[in-house]
Structures are given as C-alpha cells and as structure tokens.
Design an enzyme around this catalytic site. Structure first.
Site, PDB file in Angstrom:
ATOM      1  N   LYS A 162      -1.089  -9.086   3.285  1.00  0.00           N
ATOM      2  CA  LYS A 162      -0.231  -9.060   4.486  1.00  0.00           C
ATOM      3  C   LYS A 162      -1.158  -7.849   5.126  1.00  0.00           C
ATOM      4  O   LYS A 162      -1.739  -6.942   4.702  1.00  0.00           O
ATOM      5  CB  LYS A 162       1.048  -7.969   4.045  1.00  0.00           C
ATOM      6  CG  LYS A 162       1.676  -7.683   5.092  1.00  0.00           C
ATOM      7  CD  LYS A 162       3.188  -7.293   4.752  1.00  0.00           C
ATOM      8  CE  LYS A 162       3.466  -6.082   3.993  1.00  0.00           C
ATOM      9  NZ  LYS A 162       2.844  -4.739   4.724  1.00  0.00           N
ATOM     10  N   GLU A 173      -1.340  -5.355   8.668  1.00  0.00           N
ATOM     11  CA  GLU A 173      -0.594  -4.791  10.015  1.00  0.00           C
ATOM     12  C   GLU A 173      -1.383  -4.967  11.336  1.00  0.00           C
ATOM     13  O   GLU A 173      -2.463  -5.092  11.385  1.00  0.00           O
ATOM     14  CB  GLU A 173      -0.471  -3.184   9.636  1.00  0.00           C
ATOM     15  CG  GLU A 173       0.370  -2.646   8.491  1.00  0.00           C
ATOM     16  CD  GLU A 173       0.389  -1.188   8.234  1.00  0.00           C
ATOM     17  OE1 GLU A 173       0.081  -0.619   9.199  1.00  0.00           O
ATOM     18  OE2 GLU A 173       0.886  -0.811   7.308  1.00  0.00           O
ATOM     19  N   GLU A 208       9.151  -4.253  10.533  1.00  0.00           N
ATOM     20  CA  GLU A 208       9.401  -2.887  10.073  1.00  0.00           C
ATOM     21  C   GLU A 208      10.291  -1.847  11.056  1.00  0.00           C
ATOM     22  O   GLU A 208       9.615  -1.766  12.198  1.00  0.00           O
ATOM     23  CB  GLU A 208       8.467  -2.224   9.234  1.00  0.00           C
ATOM     24  CG  GLU A 208       8.702  -0.824   8.830  1.00  0.00           C
ATOM     25  CD  GLU A 208       7.632  -0.205   7.637  1.00  0.00           C
ATOM     26  OE1 GLU A 208       6.654  -0.836   7.373  1.00  0.00           O
ATOM     27  OE2 GLU A 208       7.810   0.815   7.229  1.00  0.00           O
ATOM     28  N   ASP A 253       0.964  -1.354   0.102  1.00  0.00           N
ATOM     29  CA  ASP A 253      -0.024   0.116  -0.030  1.00  0.00           C
ATOM     30  C   ASP A 253       0.968   1.053  -0.358  1.00  0.00           C
ATOM     31  O   ASP A 253       0.396   2.253   0.083  1.00  0.00           O
ATOM     32  CB  ASP A 253      -1.069   0.008   1.101  1.00  0.00           C
ATOM     33  CG  ASP A 253      -0.463   0.038   2.537  1.00  0.00           C
ATOM     34  OD1 ASP A 253       0.806  -0.184   2.761  1.00  0.00           O
ATOM     35  OD2 ASP A 253      -1.057   0.217   3.505  1.00  0.00           O
ATOM     36  N   SER A 254       2.422   0.909   0.010  1.00  0.00           N
ATOM     37  CA  SER A 254       3.078   2.285  -0.214  1.00  0.00           C
ATOM     38  C   SER A 254       2.870   2.623  -1.641  1.00  0.00           C
ATOM     39  O   SER A 254       3.160   4.002  -1.857  1.00  0.00           O
ATOM     40  CB  SER A 254       4.521   1.651  -0.238  1.00  0.00           C
ATOM     41  OG  SER A 254       4.841   0.371  -1.115  1.00  0.00           O
ATOM     42  N   ASP A 282      -0.894  -6.182  -0.082  1.00  0.00           N
ATOM     43  CA  ASP A 282      -1.206  -5.715   1.238  1.00  0.00           C
ATOM     44  C   ASP A 282      -2.965  -5.545   1.276  1.00  0.00           C
ATOM     45  O   ASP A 282      -3.435  -4.946   0.564  1.00  0.00           O
ATOM     46  CB  ASP A 282      -0.488  -4.150   1.112  1.00  0.00           C
ATOM     47  CG  ASP A 282       0.640  -4.118   2.208  1.00  0.00           C
ATOM     48  OD1 ASP A 282       0.786  -4.943   3.152  1.00  0.00           O
ATOM     49  OD2 ASP A 282       1.292  -3.142   1.867  1.00  0.00           O
TER      50      ASP A 282
END
Ligand code: KIV
Length: 272
Positions: free
Chosen positions: A120, A122, A189, A52-53, A91
């Site tokens: 993925k 968070e 991270e 999602d960067s 993501d």
C-alpha cells in the site's frame, strides 16, 4: 502437487475482486506480530495490513514518519507467520517510494522476504508511474487517498480530505487514474461519506474505507483502537469492540461480523 499450487484457502486479489462483485463486505484490520495475526486470521479477517501506524502504536512515535523499510520487514515477516487465510498487505513507509525504481526495490523486498501479497502506498495521480511499474512487475498495489498520514506536516494536521467540491472532483479523478495505472485496491481515509460512495461506484477495484462511511466495499481499522489500548482518544471513525465483547478473540469476531453485516460503521463514525 505442482510447485505453483496456492495455499488452498489463501485469499488473493481475485478473491477481493469477487467479493466486491458479489456485494460481500471486506473486513480488514492492522496487525504487527504473529500472535495477533493468528487471532485475526482465525476470526475471519480478510485482509491484514502491517500498517506504518506501527510507528505510533508499537514504537510510540507521534507520527508514522520514523518507520523504516527494515522495521516494516521485521513486523511483516512476523505477521506472515500467523496467517493461513487472510491476504497480507504491507505499507510502504515514508520515503521508501520516491521513484519507480526505489519503489520496486523496496516493494520487492516485502514480496520476497516477508511473503507480502500486496503493498500500500499513499498519494494521488503523481504516483501513477510507481503503481504501473509495480503492476508490471507483478506486485499488487493498494493506493491510499484522502488523509495521508505521511504528509501530516504538509497537510497541517490529521484532517478530513475532499470536503470542497474541487477537492472532491480531484480525488475522484485521481482514483480513476490510479486504477488505470494498475492499482488492485483503493483505500480512502477520512473522506466524506458521499464522496467515498461516488468513488466506490466509479471504480471496478475494491474500495476500503477508514472514516469514509458504510458505502465502501470494505472497512479497515487499527487493531489497537478496537481493543481500546491506543494512547489518547479513539478517533471518531473508530469503535472500541472489546468493552462489550470481553476477549480479544470475541472483539475481533464482533468487528468482522459488524463489517460484514453493514452494522459498522454507523452514522456516528462518518464525516459529511
Ligand atoms: O498504517 C495504517 O495502519 C493505515 C491504516 C490507518 C489504514 O494505513
């Protein structure tokens, strides 16, 4: 050929697990379109993440928060068309996994409509229910601990996580709980190197680091950082690979080689 036959050389969660057991480092990079995905695949990148960067490096936002499920689907479909060998990880964007049911519906779209092989997400132990619901439905999950960019406003900025003893112990415990819940991989991270080493040794699943030191089972970076085209200063944990390589293909190959041989990350890319 049976309808269950895999593409012959496509990496799977089992391949990544075998790499951890064999001590072979796992080289991962982000990609957002088919052309770059093809270059990465050809250069031997093991895992391609549609991160999602993309909200920052493709869309030009300040954070990853504006990225939608439809944005991720669009880019993931494109990336999947460029891959023959690498495992495709996608993501889960902000607020797309606030309950197990919502997570299942959105992750299911990535699996069904974009050929994702892993999603993925968070968060810590509070995500265990979601990880186990996805796992029970056959969806491989990479959990993401340490700096979680989707929580940037709550964290008060992009900061190294787990420096204090209590926070480090809590992160180790959360990592164990997520593995127990069914996570197939862990991403750390911006975590002190010594903590990342402890988590990597404690877990059976592969641990991939970004700003977490060379002790992890593999490394990931944002593609545009290694190509020197991200806006602003390159993060301390990243490295520009194109200046010494000349071409995009050579830069990606140099990155893969540096990860596989343990030459990246160096001491200058690490937090204590
Ligand atoms: O979105 C992303 O690119 C990521 C990497 C920084 C790991 O999550």
């Amino acid at each position: 050929m049976s309808s269950h036959a895999q593409q012959p050389h496509r990496l799977t969660v089992r391949s990544l697990q075998a790499m951890k057991q064999a001590g072979e480092k796992i080289a991962c990079l982000t990609a957002y379109d088919a052309s770059f995905a093809h270059v990465l695949d050809d250069a031997g990148v093991d895992v391609v993440l549609v991160g999602d960067s993309l909200g920052m490096v493709v869309q030009g936002n300040e954070t990853t928060l504006p990225v939608s499920v439809d944005d991720m689907l669009y880019h993931s479909r494109a990336v999947s068309r460029g891959l023959d060998r690498a495992l495709l990880m996608v993501d889960m964007p902000y607020l797309s996994y606030t309950s197990p049911q919502q997570a299942l519906e959105n992750a299911g779209r990535f699996m069904q409509q974009a050929d994702a092989q892993m999603v993925k997400l968070e968060g810590g132990a509070e995500q265990a229910d979601i990880v186990s619901r996805l796992a029970l439905n056959g969806i491989p999950v990479c959990a993401h601990l340490g700096l979680q960019p989707q929580r940037v406003h709550k964290l008060g900025g992009y900061r190294v996580q787990g420096r204090e003893t209590d926070a480090a112990e809590a992160m180790l415990d959360q990592a164990r709980q997520l593995e127990q819940a069914g996570a197939d991989m862990m991403l750390l991270e911006c975590v002190p190197q010594s903590l990342a080493e402890r988590i990597t040794a404690a877990l059976e699943i592969p641990v991939i680091g970004i700003g977490a030191g060379a002790g992890c089972d593999g490394q990931i970076l944002v593609l545009y950082d290694i190509l020197g085209i991200s806006k602003g200063r390159i993060p301390k944990f990243s490295r520009n690979f194109i200046d010494d390589s000349g071409t995009i293909e050579a830069a990606v190959r140099t990155y893969v080689d540096a990860v596989k041989t343990g030459r990246f990350p160096g001491k200058e890319h690490v937090f204590s």
